[in-house]
Write a protein that holds these residues in place. Sequence first.
Motif, PDB file in Angstrom:
ATOM      1  N   PRO A 137       0.807  -1.217   0.000  1.00  0.00           N
ATOM      2  CA  PRO A 137       0.000   0.000   0.000  1.00  0.00           C
ATOM      3  C   PRO A 137       0.845   1.275   0.000  1.00  0.00           C
ATOM      4  O   PRO A 137       2.042   1.207   0.271  1.00  0.00           O
ATOM      5  N   PRO A 138       0.221   2.426  -0.310  1.00  0.00           N
ATOM      6  CA  PRO A 138       0.957   3.692  -0.363  1.00  0.00           C
ATOM      7  C   PRO A 138       1.559   4.056   1.000  1.00  0.00           C
ATOM      8  O   PRO A 138       1.093   3.607   2.046  1.00  0.00           O
ATOM      9  N   THR A 139       2.576   4.887   0.950  1.00  0.00           N
ATOM     10  CA  THR A 139       3.227   5.346   2.176  1.00  0.00           C
ATOM     11  C   THR A 139       2.339   6.368   2.885  1.00  0.00           C
ATOM     12  O   THR A 139       1.871   7.316   2.257  1.00  0.00           O
ATOM     13  N   PRO A 140       2.085   6.213   4.195  1.00  0.00           N
ATOM     14  CA  PRO A 140       1.274   7.193   4.938  1.00  0.00           C
ATOM     15  C   PRO A 140       1.893   8.586   4.871  1.00  0.00           C
ATOM     16  O   PRO A 140       3.112   8.735   4.802  1.00  0.00           O
ATOM     17  N   SER A 141       1.075   9.609   4.878  1.00  0.00           N
ATOM     18  CA  SER A 141       1.542  10.989   4.712  1.00  0.00           C
ATOM     19  C   SER A 141       2.521  11.414   5.810  1.00  0.00           C
ATOM     20  O   SER A 141       3.439  12.192   5.555  1.00  0.00           O
ATOM     21  N   HIS A 142       2.360  10.890   7.036  1.00  0.00           N
ATOM     22  CA  HIS A 142       3.241  11.314   8.122  1.00  0.00           C
ATOM     23  C   HIS A 142       4.651  10.728   7.983  1.00  0.00           C
ATOM     24  O   HIS A 142       5.559  11.137   8.720  1.00  0.00           O
TER      25      HIS A 142
ATOM     26  N   CYS B 129       9.342  10.682   0.296  1.00  0.00           N
ATOM     27  CA  CYS B 129       8.714   9.364   0.118  1.00  0.00           C
ATOM     28  C   CYS B 129       7.365   9.545  -0.578  1.00  0.00           C
ATOM     29  O   CYS B 129       6.290   9.330   0.005  1.00  0.00           O
ATOM     30  N   ASN B 130       7.448   9.974  -1.849  1.00  0.00           N
ATOM     31  CA  ASN B 130       6.262  10.358  -2.615  1.00  0.00           C
ATOM     32  C   ASN B 130       5.675   9.215  -3.435  1.00  0.00           C
ATOM     33  O   ASN B 130       4.750   9.419  -4.219  1.00  0.00           O
ATOM     34  N   ASP B 131       6.233   8.018  -3.268  1.00  0.00           N
ATOM     35  CA  ASP B 131       5.721   6.829  -3.969  1.00  0.00           C
ATOM     36  C   ASP B 131       5.787   6.951  -5.497  1.00  0.00           C
ATOM     37  O   ASP B 131       4.992   6.330  -6.209  1.00  0.00           O
TER      38      ASP B 131
END
Length: 441
Positions: free
Chosen positions: A17-22, A90-92
């Motif tokens: 899954p995508p990296t959490p914003s924090h 870490c913008n995926d």
Amino acid sequence: MAKKVEVVSTVTIKPSPPTPSHLRNFKLCLLDQLAPPFYVPVILFYSSPDDKVVPNTDSVAGHLKTTLSQALSLFYPLGGRVKGNAAIDCNDEGALYLEAKAHFELSEVLSNPDINQLQQFLPFSPYRVAPNIEKQVIVGIQANFFDCGGIGIGICISHKIADGVSVSAFLTAWSEIALNGIDVEASLITPFLKASELFQPKDINFQMPSGVISSEKLSTKMFRFDSESLARLRARFGSASPTCVEAVTALIWKSALETARKRPERNENYAPSSAVTHVVNIRSRMRPQPLPENTLGNLWQSIVAPLMEPNKGYELQDFAGVLRKSIRAVDAEYLSALQGEMGLAKACESLMAARKLAAASAGEIELYRFSSWARFPFYELDFGWGRPAWVCTTSVPMKNVVILMGTGCGDGIEAWITLAEHDMIEFERDDELLQFIASSP
């Protein structure tokens, strides 16, 4: 290996899954900031699991891409982009993934590898220095499918966030997910991502020293030491009992120095001074608590072994002795200073010493740079096709560089040595070296 590898598709694989914003802003540690702007290259070759059935390329490629996406979510900084010399966004944006066809047999590579052709199994040149690192991928993968059903996985990971140990940890996680699924025990594969808390980053802009990429004509060759030849070599040291890496380093250092003194422009009684640098993994040396081996980052120091002065008649034991003493100096006190207020000055000590020696090496000093990957578990990486038939790196565009790799049987060493072309011709004839070489392509 005259036939070429044909790239047939190029895609970007994003973490899932995508990296959490924090978690988007990942700080580089001090040692990352000082790392070179290259990539760490590794190529894994797998024989076909069934000689009678060629694996379905689409199925294998699909599984590789799905599990790569899952591995990137665990090592989420690898799916981002470097921001200056301070952090990773870490913008995926993801990893580069290439699929390629090798219209020849894998056996042609394994039986008689052409080192100058190995780079075609990688997604790009690992030693290119990009003008704008912020637009470059951190991870590049090339999946190479041979006509016989064999598979080659070429990996390049940015040295600004990963050393050889980090690359090994990431590949271990990816292979475990590919073999067993994402539900494998998370503690076995989730990386430790807090190196910046231990080695506080500084406001620095690291510049690659000029002259690191050689303008000379170079030659890279691989020399193999099997368990029997290593046992004979270590016996030569008597009670000193060096490790296999120390023994091979001492032998190569001494043989290379003998080569240098035989250059036509040298007086027959002349011997240049010499020194070596050797990369030391500091994870297990940290106190009071060693760091996990899957700690992401450049957790290493490059030690400089003292100069061996000319015309002193040094024996193998002397070369190994100064090397061991220098490696042991990377102790708890050293690492405590590296973490302290003067950490930058401490980290730059060996860097500046090596830079000065490199600048002098065109004249009276020969500097040799060593890095050992011999203990990395590359041969344990099973994506579902068994263990690799061969794991290798590629040639390095820098003079006097030696990379020590492990072997499939687990008790040998492959020394990848890059010298000036005229030096390599003499080096591979060295009588003492030839006593211990098991085979060399």
